[in-house]
Design an enzyme around this catalytic site. Structure first.
Site, PDB file in Angstrom:
ATOM      1  N   ASP A 136       0.823  -1.216   0.000  1.00 33.22           N
ATOM      2  CA  ASP A 136       0.000   0.000   0.000  1.00 33.22           C
ATOM      3  C   ASP A 136       0.856   1.264   0.000  1.00 33.22           C
ATOM      4  O   ASP A 136       0.362   2.353   0.320  1.00 33.22           O
ATOM      5  CB  ASP A 136      -0.906   0.020   1.246  1.00 33.22           C
ATOM      6  CG  ASP A 136      -2.257  -0.622   0.985  1.00 33.22           C
ATOM      7  OD1 ASP A 136      -2.471  -1.096  -0.154  1.00 33.22           O
ATOM      8  OD2 ASP A 136      -3.087  -0.671   1.908  1.00 33.22           O
ATOM      9  N   ASP A 289      -7.485  -7.247  13.786  1.00 27.44           N
ATOM     10  CA  ASP A 289      -7.072  -8.592  14.193  1.00 27.44           C
ATOM     11  C   ASP A 289      -7.908  -9.105  15.365  1.00 27.44           C
ATOM     12  O   ASP A 289      -8.387 -10.235  15.365  1.00 27.44           O
ATOM     13  CB  ASP A 289      -5.578  -8.614  14.538  1.00 27.44           C
ATOM     14  CG  ASP A 289      -5.152  -7.392  15.354  1.00 27.44           C
ATOM     15  OD1 ASP A 289      -6.025  -6.690  15.901  1.00 27.44           O
ATOM     16  OD2 ASP A 289      -3.933  -7.136  15.454  1.00 27.44           O
TER      17      ASP A 289
END
Length: 533
Positions: A136, A289
């Site tokens: 990214d 997460d």
């Protein structure tokens, strides 16, 4: 003559005004002290003591579980089926599951080669593994470097894919989600995730995949972090102490009791079916997460933590990077708790005790109470009792409980026991930042979804930084000043001076040391300093 007389009288007039203001403030203080300040402070002490007891019970409970785990040797290999993967004479390599390795990165100039090299060095049949680099990066030069590195490994026969996207929507969660959409992922059974500074050992898959292969109820196998730069400075040593406790105790307890703990976002292997069944990656909080782990656990999936499986990683060594990381790690869980508490309570697939563990122990006590009580009690309420001697804090809440909690926290890193006092002072300072972030998460305030990638310096950058520091001692003062820490330090100094002059409890000994710690952090004199050119 009249003008001279008037000028001479000015200081006396100002002195009189100051005396009047001081007298009025004293009258106001006496008027609100008994009916307002004393009851509020007593209530604050009571609430802080309740939170302290909650945290104390949680710490003692986890300590007991750890002792039992060590005593009876409740290793994952004894609780679950584990057999080494072997060759199948008929199927050959086709008998091995297909594994996807995801490496999300963002402008990781200093460490991209380490993570890609380590992933490409994993021991596994070459036709049963895919390395996926999710870049990214917004810096074209870094993008080109990463792409060239991927091409270099591809030329050696490694099945590596370099993937980019047009935007950074969802940050890391968005990148991982996008990565799972590629057609070649459909053939994969498991996905291992490594952040850009993580370097797994070659046998990582051989030690984790068998748990997933032989135990269909297991959705996640999590490894432990090993810090390559823990000795870099005092701040990294403090971080090591906190994180070692997290892995040695918190993760181990969750794995050994309810088969649930928070995924650490890296150094873990997911069963792709479990990931998809849980709804995949979501970017609604900054702890994607943990969000995935909670949702998967509510679907009945079990997790395993392997404490002896260590993966090299880098701790943030600059104060700026560490503050951003702690904001994300404190704000995200609080915000996730707000979003998921009701959903967890209504879940029908897990037991009542599991729901209590997740809501009360995992979220409320460890992610919210622990931050709030550390700052509010030890840095606000206790100093305030110096100014209001009618309010007393019992010794069990002032000394015994915090001392026990501190010693229990220290078991994770025995080599740093001599740094325990520094760790206490530093953690109290950082609790200011964590408490602020926790309230932002609970209230969904301004910076609730702020995502700043933790800066990694790598060995090369640190060498350059040291050389620059020797040549260019310029400092941008504004970037190193932290107003809240400085104000808290001033408050503690004021309370300490008042206690020294009028108190009888010797609180000033603690208050002055804690104030110094706040000033050191407030002026930015902690961690590695990377000067600007």
């Amino acid at each position: 003559m009249d003008r001279l007389t008037s000028t001479a009288l000015l200081p006396e007039a100002f002195q009189g005004t100051r005396d009047d203001i001081t007298q009025q403030m004293g009258i106001v203080w006496e008027q609100i002290r008994s009916p307002v300040v004393v009851p509020l402070l007593r209530l604050s002490v009571f609430l802080c003591l309740v939170m302290s007891v909650m945290l104390f019970v949680e710490k003692v409970y986890m300590a007991v579980v750890i002792v039992l785990v060590k005593l009876f040797r409740w290793r994952p290999e004894t609780r679950y089926k584990w057999e080494p993967m072997g060759d199948d004479a008929e199927l050959g390599n086709a008998g091995y599951p297909m594994v996807l390795i995801q490496i999300p990165m963002y402008n990781e100039k200093e460490v991209y080669q380490l993570s890609i090299g380590a992933a490409c060095g994993l021991s596994w049949p070459s036709d049963r593994i895919i390395i996926q680099v999710l870049d990214d990066s917004t810096d074209p030069a870094i993008k080109e470097l990463v792409q060239i590195e991927c091409q270099r490994w591809a030329s050696k026969g490694v099945n590596i894919k370099y993937e980019i996207r047009d935007n950074r929507n969802g940050y890391k969660a968005g990148a991982l989600k996008e990565g799972m959409k590629h057609s070649y992922v459909k053939h994969c059974d498991y996905v291992a995730i490594f952040d850009a500074d993580f370097q797994p050992e070659p046998d990582f898959l051989w030690r984790t995949i068998p748990f997933l292969e032989h135990n269909p109820q297991i959705g996640l196998v999590q490894g432990r972090w090993k810090f390559v730069n823990s000795n870099e400075c005092l701040m990294t040593r403090m971080q090591e102490m906190s994180l070692d406790y997290h892995f040695t105790v918190e993760q181990e307890v969750g794995s050994s009791t309810y088969a649930f703990f928070g995924f650490n976002g890296t150094a873990g292997v997911w069963r792709i079916n479990a990931l998809n069944e849980a709804g995949g990656w979501k970017d609604r909080t900054t702890v994607e997460d943990m969000d995935l782990a909670v949702r998967a656990s509510l679907r009945g999936w079990k997790f395993i933590f392997l404490g002896d499986l260590k993966v090299k990683s880098e701790l943030p060594s600059t104060l700026k990077a560490y503050r951003y990381q702690q904001h994300r790690w404190s704000c995200g869980p609080a915000n996730l708790f707000r979003k998921m508490a009701l959903e967890i309570a209504k879940n029908k697939k897990v037991t009542l005790w599991t729901k209590v563990h997740v809501i009360y122990s995992f979220f409320f006590v460890r992610k919210i109470v622990a931050h709030i009580v550390t700052f509010i009690f030890y840095c606000v309420v206790i100093p305030a009792t110096v100014l209001v001697p009618e309010v007393q804090v019992p010794n069990w809440g002032l000394v015994y409980i915090p001392s026990t909690i501190t010693l229990l926290n220290a078991v994770g890193t025995p080599r740093s026991l001599h740094l325990l006092v520094f760790w206490i002072l530093f953690e109290n300072v950082m609790s200011l930042h964590r408490t602020k972030a926790t309230f932002i998460g609970l209230l969904e305030a301004g910076r609730v979804n702020e995502w700043v990638v933790t800066e990694k310096l790598g060995d090369g950058m640190k060498t350059k930084a040291a050389a620059k520091a020797a040549k260019i001692p310029r400092i941008r003062i504004g970037e190193r000043l932290h107003l809240l820490e400085l104000l808290t330090g001033a408050y503690l100094v004021f309370c300490g001076c008042y206690d020294l002059a009028f108190g009888k409890n010797y609180y000033y000994l603690y208050l002055f040391f804690q104030a110094v710690a706040f000033f050191i952090v407030g002026f930015g004199y902690v961690g590695t300093f990377v000067p600007h050119p």
